[in-house]
Design a protein around this motif. Structure first.
Motif, PDB file in Angstrom:
ATOM      1  N   ALA A 104       0.830  -1.206   0.000  1.00 54.03           N
ATOM      2  CA  ALA A 104       0.000   0.000   0.000  1.00 54.03           C
ATOM      3  C   ALA A 104       0.862   1.252   0.000  1.00 54.03           C
ATOM      4  N   ALA A 105       1.991   1.213   0.703  1.00 49.29           N
ATOM      5  CA  ALA A 105       2.884   2.367   0.749  1.00 49.29           C
ATOM      6  C   ALA A 105       3.504   2.647  -0.617  1.00 49.29           C
ATOM      7  N   ARG A 106       3.658   1.615  -1.437  1.00 46.40           N
ATOM      8  CA  ARG A 106       4.161   1.819  -2.796  1.00 46.40           C
ATOM      9  C   ARG A 106       3.078   2.366  -3.722  1.00 46.40           C
ATOM     10  N   LEU A 107       1.836   2.053  -3.415  1.00 43.85           N
ATOM     11  CA  LEU A 107       0.744   2.483  -4.272  1.00 43.85           C
ATOM     12  C   LEU A 107       0.255   3.893  -3.939  1.00 43.85           C
ATOM     13  N   ASP A 108       0.135   4.209  -2.649  1.00 50.29           N
ATOM     14  CA  ASP A 108      -0.345   5.523  -2.232  1.00 50.29           C
ATOM     15  C   ASP A 108       0.792   6.542  -2.236  1.00 50.29           C
ATOM     16  N   VAL A 109       0.417   7.809  -2.344  1.00 51.47           N
ATOM     17  CA  VAL A 109       1.399   8.897  -2.331  1.00 51.47           C
ATOM     18  C   VAL A 109       0.954   9.919  -1.290  1.00 51.47           C
ATOM     19  N   GLY A 110       1.838  10.229  -0.352  1.00 52.19           N
ATOM     20  CA  GLY A 110       1.528  11.190   0.704  1.00 52.19           C
ATOM     21  C   GLY A 110       1.832  10.565   2.058  1.00 52.19           C
ATOM     22  N   PRO A 111       1.521  11.286   3.122  1.00 55.26           N
ATOM     23  CA  PRO A 111       0.870  12.599   3.174  1.00 55.26           C
ATOM     24  C   PRO A 111       1.879  13.743   3.114  1.00 55.26           C
ATOM     25  N   ALA A 112       1.336  14.962   2.969  1.00 51.70           N
ATOM     26  CA  ALA A 112       2.133  16.178   3.050  1.00 51.70           C
ATOM     27  C   ALA A 112       1.229  17.308   3.516  1.00 51.70           C
ATOM     28  N   PRO A 113       1.736  18.184   4.394  1.00 49.62           N
ATOM     29  CA  PRO A 113       0.915  19.307   4.868  1.00 49.62           C
ATOM     30  C   PRO A 113       0.477  20.200   3.707  1.00 49.62           C
ATOM     31  N   LYS A 114      -0.773  20.649   3.772  1.00 53.13           N
ATOM     32  CA  LYS A 114      -1.298  21.526   2.746  1.00 53.13           C
ATOM     33  C   LYS A 114      -2.050  22.681   3.377  1.00 53.13           C
ATOM     34  N   GLY A 115      -1.985  23.828   2.733  1.00 51.93           N
ATOM     35  CA  GLY A 115      -2.802  24.967   3.112  1.00 51.93           C
ATOM     36  C   GLY A 115      -4.079  24.999   2.303  1.00 51.93           C
TER      37      GLY A 115
END
Length: 778
Positions: A678-689
């Protein structure tokens, strides 16, 4: 899933530079992939350019477009088993089944040939995968499936990949009216332009069975294998939106027009958008489209820049029928009874026999549900069944437009989705034009379901030439952000295009920024496109500042002096959004409406609610409306303060919006995969405004504030100086988890940065990362 994670490996990527022989290609062609994953396709003919575009779309996005086709045609059960038969049946109800010659004619003289070339290119890549199985993407190996081959008709018969409106709103409104009366609907949606809701003659207000909307959403859901409830997914995604604007040369520092575009949709991995450059004799166009559709919808050619946002027109109606007591396939029409058309189809099922299913249609469209107990049937009438309404396909007609007039002519064939087009050309002209195929409803407004007995029939449809537009306005700019933009002289009582619009907050911020005579640079335009000032926060904090008393003192002090910007590092931004989304907005229908209304209003009309709070005159506030309004503000703010402490701790200095509001692109298979995969398939997280109400649109769900929708692709063009253009496509251009371009743009997107969108051959050659030479062969 099949096989272990270790067995699946990372896949084998082809060499950076390779030569391939492709049957079906007319002459030698080339794909130059730049360092940001953007393919630049050079072909000897336009037919070959679209062939190579299809081949390249499959090279980067094969699993994504294969699911697109199978979902749209109702073929998922053949890959995934009997649990998907219901979804396949729903999808088949929504297919276009009309005349194909009329369909192709709407998209321009070359549309059918271009689409045929495009799918031939996809099939050429499928053939290559069969010859070289190491190229098969990871997802197919996970599921034990194989890609299918395409026909040109597959691209246009699938209608539901971009929603039209307003079936869900009709259902919600009918349920509100049935349970609470017509006046309660004022808390559902403010109507614009000025309009008063009326119950259609002959429509008996009743709660619409949930199966009606369920069938519709099952046929529309983008990722049927992730197990999510389609109604819940709709609520979490909220309202989609987009921004676009163009500045005339008199308003820029470059002396050329500048065009900015950032369409907003649900965040998925692979990304909805795909950037491509097609260059052939008579065709040189670059921009973004959807990977399963030929051409591009947003971008530029050598003379003209073009973009689009949703213009929230009403393009569908729910019809309710009285059924014959003795024969439920007969429905009341006129003075007698009319028989439903029954089509039997067989749905292939993996590891099992095909399932026969009956699809029912009235003269208006597919039957979504039959309630035999109440002797009612419900059918959808939509522009989808009209020729020319396959999503974005009409963009094929304007790819080679030389000026605004030619572009506008091409829009006459635009059917769906309903859109605002903003364009700018190298001669300095700018324009806005609404374009859509919209039903002409002579005797009703489309806001509630209507009887299907013949009293409520479309008298035709209207197209772009009937809809508003403007050229070279004196203000020196045009733009849209899904706001109500029908001009005062538009005859909306005759042409009832729709009365439900997106919140005006993004456009308010855009228009206040562009007011005046300031000249804008490309760099300043990029900054405006990533602006996170919240107009609702500014309005609500002004109300709070005038409230007397000691209640919610800590929270009010925390918000005092805040600049109303939803930056990722802002603590007040986190408190405000918790308050706004989870407490204040839901609190308004609870306070002003009858008990039980609030759960029906899953997507609050924030603009209308702000107006209610500012006016403080609604009778629901009682004898002392301003005191009741102030109490609502403070009580809900106090509850938000408690939630913020629970989520982020007692140390308010450590609070920040980006701590809880994070960008994340989930792959539809990650829920089914073990954690390491799943970690290879999903992208993120990252803080967003930002939020869904800022120009930098990052909409979220209130349960955990995860970003669910908004901007993933952006473009800013220095019109005519094309190599000085900028773009970003998150999380990456490729849909292959083994590709370096699967997630490489995500860190840049998370920081609101861009990459060049190069156009000239010399600039592309200088930035080329890999080169694919394609040779014709038998």
């Amino acid at each position: 899933m099949t096989g272990s994670v270790a067995d699946l490996g990372n896949g084998q990527r082809p060499a950076a530079n390779e030569t391939l022989t492709l049957p079906g290609l007319g002459a030698e062609a080339e794909i130059l992939v730049d360092r940001w994953g953007i393919p630049h396709i050079y072909a000897a003919s336009q037919r070959d350019a679209f062939f190579v575009q299809g081949f390249n779309a499959a090279r980067d996005r094969l699993w994504q477009i294969d699911v697109w086709r199978k979902r749209g045609l109702g073929l998922m059960a053949g890959d995934l088993g009997p649990a998907y038969v219901e979804r396949d049946r729903a999808a088949r109800l929504l297919l276009y089944r009309g005349d194909m010659a009329a369909e192709w004619a709407c998209y321009g003289a070359e549309a059918e040939a271009r689409t045929a070339a495009f799918v031939a290119g996809i099939n050429a890549y499928v053939d290559l995968v069969e010859r070289e199985p190491s190229r098969l993407p990871l997802e197919f190996r996970l599921l034990g499936t194989r890609p299918a081959r395409w026909a040109a008709e597959d691209v246009v018969r699938c209608r539901a990949h971009a929603r039209v409106r307003n079936l869900d709103s009709e259902v919600t409104r009918a349920n509100i009216v049935a349970r609470f009366g017509i006046e309660a609907d004022r808390l559902h949606k403010g109507l614009q332009p000025e309009w008063r809701l009326q119950l259609p003659d002959g429509f008996e207000a009743h709660v619409i069975p949930p199966e009606v909307l369920r069938t519709y959403l099952l046929g529309c859901e983008p990722h049927p294998m992730d197990g999510a409830d389609p109604a819940q997914a709709l609520a979490e995604a909220g309202e989609w939106g987009s921004n676009n604007w163009a500045l005339a040369p008199s308003r820029t520092t470059t002396g050329r027009a500048i065009l900015a575009s950032d369409p907003h949709r649900v965040h998925d991995q692979p990304s909805l958008r795909y950037v491509a450059h097609l260059s052939a004799p008579g065709l040189d166009v670059i921009g973004a489209g959807e990977p399963a559709i030929p051409g591009v919808s947003l971008g530029h050619n050598d003379r003209l820049a073009f973009s689009l946002t949703i213009h929230p027109s009403d393009q569908e109606d729910l019809y309710v029928y009285e059924l014959n007591e003795a024969d439920p396939d007969l429905y009341r029409y006129g003075e007698g009874w009319e028989r439903m058309r029954v089509v039997t189809e067989h749905i292939p099922v993996r590891d099992g026999d095909a399932v026969a299913t009956e699809l029912r249609f009235t003269r208006h469209g597919p039957v979504l549900h039959v309630d035999r107990t109440a002797r009612r049937a419900y059918a959808l009438r939509s522009v989808w069944w009209e020729p020319g309404t396959a999503a974005y396909m009409a963009s094929l007609a304007y790819l080679t437009a030389r000026d605004v007039a030619e572009y506008r002519d091409a829009l006459e064939g635009w059917g769906a989705p309903s859109t605002n087009h903003v364009v700018a050309d190298v001669d300095g002209h700018i324009a806005w034009q609404a374009a859509a195929k919209i039903p002409a409803r002579p005797n009703w407004d489309g806001l509630l379901p209507v009887p299907g007995d013949g009293r409520y029939e479309w008298s035709g449809t209207i197209q772009a030439s009937t809809l508003p537009g403007t050229d070279d306005p004196a203000a020196g700019w045009v733009g849209s952000a899904n706001q109500m933009n029908l001009p005062p002289d538009f005859d909306y009582r005759r042409h009832k295009t729709g009365f439900e619009w997106t919140d005006v907050a993004r456009y308010a911020r855009l228009s206040e920024s562009l007011a005046g005579e300031k000249r804008w640079s490309v760099e300043e335009t990029l900054a405006l496109q990533t602006d996170v000032l919240s107009v609702p926060a500014r309005r609500l904090c002004a109300l709070l500042a005038a409230v007397r008393g000691e209640a919610a003192a800590e929270a009010r002090a925390f918000l005092a002096g805040w600049d109303h910007r939803l930056t990722a590092g802002s603590g007040p931004a986190a408190l405000f959004e918790i308050w706004f989304t989870n407490h204040l907005m839901p609190g308004i229908p609870k306070r002003l409406g009858p008990a039980g209304l609030a759960p029906l209003v899953s997507v609050p009309d924030t603009q209308f609610y702000l107006e209610l709070l500012e006016a403080a005159t609604d009778p629901g506030f009682g004898a002392d409306p301003k005191a009741a309004r102030d109490a609502l503000l403070l009580d809900t703010l106090d509850a938000a303060w408690a939630e913020a402490r629970q989520r982020m701790g007692e140390d308010t200095a450590s609070w920040s919006w980006g701590r809880i509001h994070q960008g994340y692109f989930s792959h539809p298979l990650s829920r089914l995969a073990p954690p390491d995969l799943a970690a290879r398939l999903d992208v993120g997280p990252a803080p967003k405004g930002g939020s869904n109400l800022t120009i930098n649109n990052n909409g979220y769900r209130g349960s955990d504030f995860r970003v669910m929708s908004g901007v993933s692709w952006r473009m800013v063009l220095d019109v005519g100086n094309w190599d000085a253009s900028w773009t970003i496509n998150a999380p990456g251009q490729s849909g292959d988890p083994a590709s370096p371009h699967y997630r490489d743009l995500f860190p840049l997107w998370a920081e609101d940065r861009y990459v060049p969108m190069l156009y000239s051959r010399a600039a592309v050659e200088a930035a080329t990362e890999s080169r694919i030479r394609l040779l014709p062969g038998g």
